[in-house]
Motif scaffolding. Structure first.
Motif, PDB file in Angstrom:
ATOM      1  N   GLU A  41       5.442  17.463  -0.207  1.00  0.00           N
ATOM      2  CA  GLU A  41       5.013  16.180  -0.759  1.00  0.00           C
ATOM      3  C   GLU A  41       5.258  15.085   0.278  1.00  0.00           C
ATOM      4  OE1 GLU A  41       6.780  15.406  -4.561  1.00  0.00           O
ATOM      5  OE2 GLU A  41       6.677  17.512  -5.162  1.00  0.00           O
ATOM      6  N   VAL A  42       4.249  14.272   0.508  1.00  0.00           N
ATOM      7  CA  VAL A  42       4.340  13.208   1.512  1.00  0.00           C
ATOM      8  C   VAL A  42       4.023  11.876   0.845  1.00  0.00           C
ATOM      9  CG1 VAL A  42       3.487  12.323   3.716  1.00  0.00           C
ATOM     10  CG2 VAL A  42       3.654  14.806   3.344  1.00  0.00           C
ATOM     11  N   VAL A  43       4.897  10.895   1.071  1.00  0.00           N
ATOM     12  CA  VAL A  43       4.685   9.538   0.582  1.00  0.00           C
ATOM     13  C   VAL A  43       4.783   8.588   1.772  1.00  0.00           C
ATOM     14  CG1 VAL A  43       5.469   7.698  -0.950  1.00  0.00           C
ATOM     15  CG2 VAL A  43       5.665  10.079  -1.674  1.00  0.00           C
ATOM     16  N   ALA A  44       3.724   7.847   2.016  1.00  0.00           N
ATOM     17  CA  ALA A  44       3.715   6.864   3.109  1.00  0.00           C
ATOM     18  C   ALA A  44       3.275   5.529   2.547  1.00  0.00           C
ATOM     19  CB  ALA A  44       2.771   7.309   4.226  1.00  0.00           C
ATOM     20  N   GLY A  45       3.916   4.474   3.008  1.00  0.00           N
ATOM     21  CA  GLY A  45       3.561   3.165   2.468  1.00  0.00           C
ATOM     22  C   GLY A  45       3.997   2.043   3.371  1.00  0.00           C
ATOM     23  N   GLY A  46       3.535   0.876   3.025  1.00  0.00           N
ATOM     24  CA  GLY A  46       3.901  -0.313   3.777  1.00  0.00           C
ATOM     25  C   GLY A  46       3.746  -1.540   2.923  1.00  0.00           C
TER      26      GLY A  46
ATOM     27  N   ALA B 293      -0.928  -4.606  -5.027  1.00  0.00           N
ATOM     28  CA  ALA B 293      -0.505  -3.265  -4.627  1.00  0.00           C
ATOM     29  C   ALA B 293      -1.621  -2.272  -4.874  1.00  0.00           C
ATOM     30  CB  ALA B 293       0.744  -2.832  -5.407  1.00  0.00           C
ATOM     31  N   LEU B 294      -1.797  -1.362  -3.936  1.00  0.00           N
ATOM     32  CA  LEU B 294      -2.801  -0.316  -4.044  1.00  0.00           C
ATOM     33  C   LEU B 294      -2.109   1.024  -3.860  1.00  0.00           C
ATOM     34  CD1 LEU B 294      -5.842   0.361  -4.351  1.00  0.00           C
ATOM     35  CD2 LEU B 294      -5.989   0.294  -1.847  1.00  0.00           C
ATOM     36  N   ASP B 295      -2.198   1.886  -4.880  1.00  0.00           N
ATOM     37  CA  ASP B 295      -1.587   3.208  -4.832  1.00  0.00           C
ATOM     38  C   ASP B 295      -2.670   4.276  -4.739  1.00  0.00           C
ATOM     39  OD1 ASP B 295       1.349   2.616  -5.331  1.00  0.00           O
ATOM     40  OD2 ASP B 295       0.448   1.627  -7.062  1.00  0.00           O
ATOM     41  N   LEU B 296      -2.552   5.126  -3.723  1.00  0.00           N
ATOM     42  CA  LEU B 296      -3.484   6.232  -3.515  1.00  0.00           C
ATOM     43  C   LEU B 296      -2.746   7.545  -3.639  1.00  0.00           C
ATOM     44  CD1 LEU B 296      -5.273   4.798  -0.330  1.00  0.00           C
ATOM     45  CD2 LEU B 296      -5.919   4.451  -2.718  1.00  0.00           C
ATOM     46  N   GLU B 297      -3.308   8.467  -4.379  1.00  0.00           N
ATOM     47  CA  GLU B 297      -2.679   9.774  -4.572  1.00  0.00           C
ATOM     48  C   GLU B 297      -3.727  10.861  -4.556  1.00  0.00           C
ATOM     49  OE1 GLU B 297       0.383  12.050  -7.662  1.00  0.00           O
ATOM     50  OE2 GLU B 297      -0.176   9.946  -7.974  1.00  0.00           O
ATOM     51  N   ALA B 298      -3.456  11.917  -3.771  1.00  0.00           N
ATOM     52  CA  ALA B 298      -4.402  13.028  -3.669  1.00  0.00           C
ATOM     53  C   ALA B 298      -3.646  14.346  -3.680  1.00  0.00           C
ATOM     54  CB  ALA B 298      -5.215  12.913  -2.375  1.00  0.00           C
TER      55      ALA B 298
ATOM     56  N   LEU C  81       0.854  -1.184   0.000  1.00  0.00           N
ATOM     57  CA  LEU C  81       0.000   0.000   0.000  1.00  0.00           C
ATOM     58  C   LEU C  81       0.886   1.230   0.000  1.00  0.00           C
ATOM     59  CD1 LEU C  81      -2.777   1.444   0.343  1.00  0.00           C
ATOM     60  CD2 LEU C  81      -2.417   1.273   2.816  1.00  0.00           C
ATOM     61  N   GLU C  82       0.583   2.172  -0.905  1.00  0.00           N
ATOM     62  CA  GLU C  82       1.355   3.416  -0.964  1.00  0.00           C
ATOM     63  C   GLU C  82       0.403   4.589  -1.133  1.00  0.00           C
ATOM     64  OE1 GLU C  82       5.415   3.870  -2.845  1.00  0.00           O
ATOM     65  OE2 GLU C  82       4.191   4.948  -4.320  1.00  0.00           O
ATOM     66  N   CYS C  83       0.621   5.625  -0.327  1.00  0.00           N
ATOM     67  CA  CYS C  83      -0.222   6.816  -0.354  1.00  0.00           C
ATOM     68  C   CYS C  83       0.639   8.040  -0.624  1.00  0.00           C
ATOM     69  CB  CYS C  83      -0.969   6.988   0.971  1.00  0.00           C
ATOM     70  SG  CYS C  83      -1.945   5.562   1.470  1.00  0.00           S
ATOM     71  N   LYS C  84       0.190   8.888  -1.550  1.00  0.00           N
ATOM     72  CA  LYS C  84       0.904  10.112  -1.889  1.00  0.00           C
ATOM     73  C   LYS C  84      -0.041  11.307  -1.764  1.00  0.00           C
ATOM     74  CE  LYS C  84       3.826   7.812  -5.352  1.00  0.00           C
ATOM     75  NZ  LYS C  84       4.249   7.799  -6.788  1.00  0.00           N
ATOM     76  N   THR C  85       0.475  12.394  -1.236  1.00  0.00           N
ATOM     77  CA  THR C  85      -0.322  13.616  -1.143  1.00  0.00           C
ATOM     78  C   THR C  85       0.606  14.817  -1.148  1.00  0.00           C
ATOM     79  OG1 THR C  85      -2.067  14.736   0.101  1.00  0.00           O
ATOM     80  CG2 THR C  85      -0.329  13.685   1.383  1.00  0.00           C
ATOM     81  N   LYS C  86       0.036  15.982  -1.345  1.00  0.00           N
ATOM     82  CA  LYS C  86       0.801  17.226  -1.371  1.00  0.00           C
ATOM     83  C   LYS C  86       0.013  18.300  -0.666  1.00  0.00           C
ATOM     84  CE  LYS C  86       3.338  20.256  -4.552  1.00  0.00           C
ATOM     85  NZ  LYS C  86       3.686  20.500  -5.976  1.00  0.00           N
ATOM     86  N   SER C  87       0.641  18.965   0.301  1.00  0.00           N
ATOM     87  CA  SER C  87      -0.036  19.982   1.096  1.00  0.00           C
ATOM     88  C   SER C  87      -0.078  21.303   0.341  1.00  0.00           C
ATOM     89  CB  SER C  87       0.670  20.167   2.438  1.00  0.00           C
ATOM     90  OG  SER C  87       1.928  20.782   2.251  1.00  0.00           O
TER      91      SER C  87
END
Length: 282
Positions: free
Chosen positions: A39-44, A277-282, A28-34
């Protein structure tokens, strides 16, 4: 346009064989930008066979007016990595990077200074570890002339006064065709071929030979875009391992990837691997 760095030679073919496959892993990987531009990328990931869980967190902040990029990384092995990059400010085409690593549990620290210079016909890399006992110096250069690429890579251990890496590469590139060949330390030889067969279909071939073990490897792979949101991948090597992958964009910012590795030599005995794998981006 500048030629690629030495490490990026043959990247298009490697992407055909590497991207979209996650054998034996749930990821699982999550991407976002404030709003502030961070830019923040968190995953496991979870290894299916061992059950080991690993996680990582990365933050990146760019100060465009000063050409600065500040990156921090942390993983569940409790390793902290900090990177400070300065680009196109000292000189146009020059990128300087200071990279440091710290392991709190053991107190181990390391640092390296990296530089990349890009011009129209040449790209040069020069890296050095910051070690008082004797830094390890890495250098590489890639020259471009009429679609031909010529590269050289070396590593020198100043503590032992010894050349530890001595690699050469030759390649040819065009809009839909990329050839890459290499010789590493006079013992590893190989090459790859990438072809953009059509708008939706990409193919690649990879082969290599090791003089030390007298072994040969051969792989062929492809990627086909079913539509703008879905694609399938397939690859096979001379060990009768077959990799299959399917990637689907469920909606904007949400991508699901399924993959499997089939051992053709032991098909009935099992031991095949699957991955998700699941990739989330916002």
């Amino acid at each position: 346009m500048s030629p690629p760095t030495y490490g990026d030679l043959g990247k298009q073919a490697r992407d055909v064989f590497g991207k979209g496959y996650h054998f034996g892993v749930l990821k699982l990987e999550c991407k976002t930008k404030s709003d502030a531009g961070v830019e923040v990328v968190a995953g496991g990931s979870n290894a299916i066979e061992t059950g080991k869980v690993a996680g990582n967190l990365e933050t990146k902040y760019k100060i465009k007016e000063h050409g600065l990029t500040f990156t921090e990384k942390w993983n569940t092995d409790n390793t902290l990595n900090t990177e400070l990059a300065l680009e196109d400010k000292v000189s146009k085409g020059l990128k300087l990077v200071l990279n440091s690593t710290f392991v709190p549990q053991s107190g181990k620290k390391s640092a390296a200074l990296k530089s990349t210079y890009k011009a129209d016909a040449i790209t040069i890399n020069l890296d050095s570890t910051l070690d008082l006992g004797g830094p390890l110096v890495n250098g590489a250069a890639v020259a471009y002339y009429k679609n031909w690429l010529l590269g050289y890579q070396m590593a020198f251990d100043t503590a032992k006064s010894k050349l530890t890496k001595n690699n050469f590469a030759v390649g040819f590139t065009s809009n839909d065709f990329i050839l890459h060949t290499y010789a590493n330390d006079g013992a590893e030889f190989g090459g790859s071929l990438y072809h953009k067969i059509s708008r939706d279909l990409e193919g690649a071939v990879d082969l290599g030979w090791s003089a030390n073990s007298n072994t040969t490897r051969f792989s062929i792979g492809c990627k086909y875009a079913l539509d703008k949101d879905a694609s399938v991948r397939a690859k096979v090597n001379n060990n009768s391992q077959v990799g299959l992958g399917y990637q689907q964009r469920l909606r904007d910012g949400v991508t699901l990837t399924l993959s499997t590795l089939i051992d053709g030599k032991n098909f009935n005995q099992g031991g095949h691997k699957i991955g998700l794998a699941l990739d989330l981006e916002a």
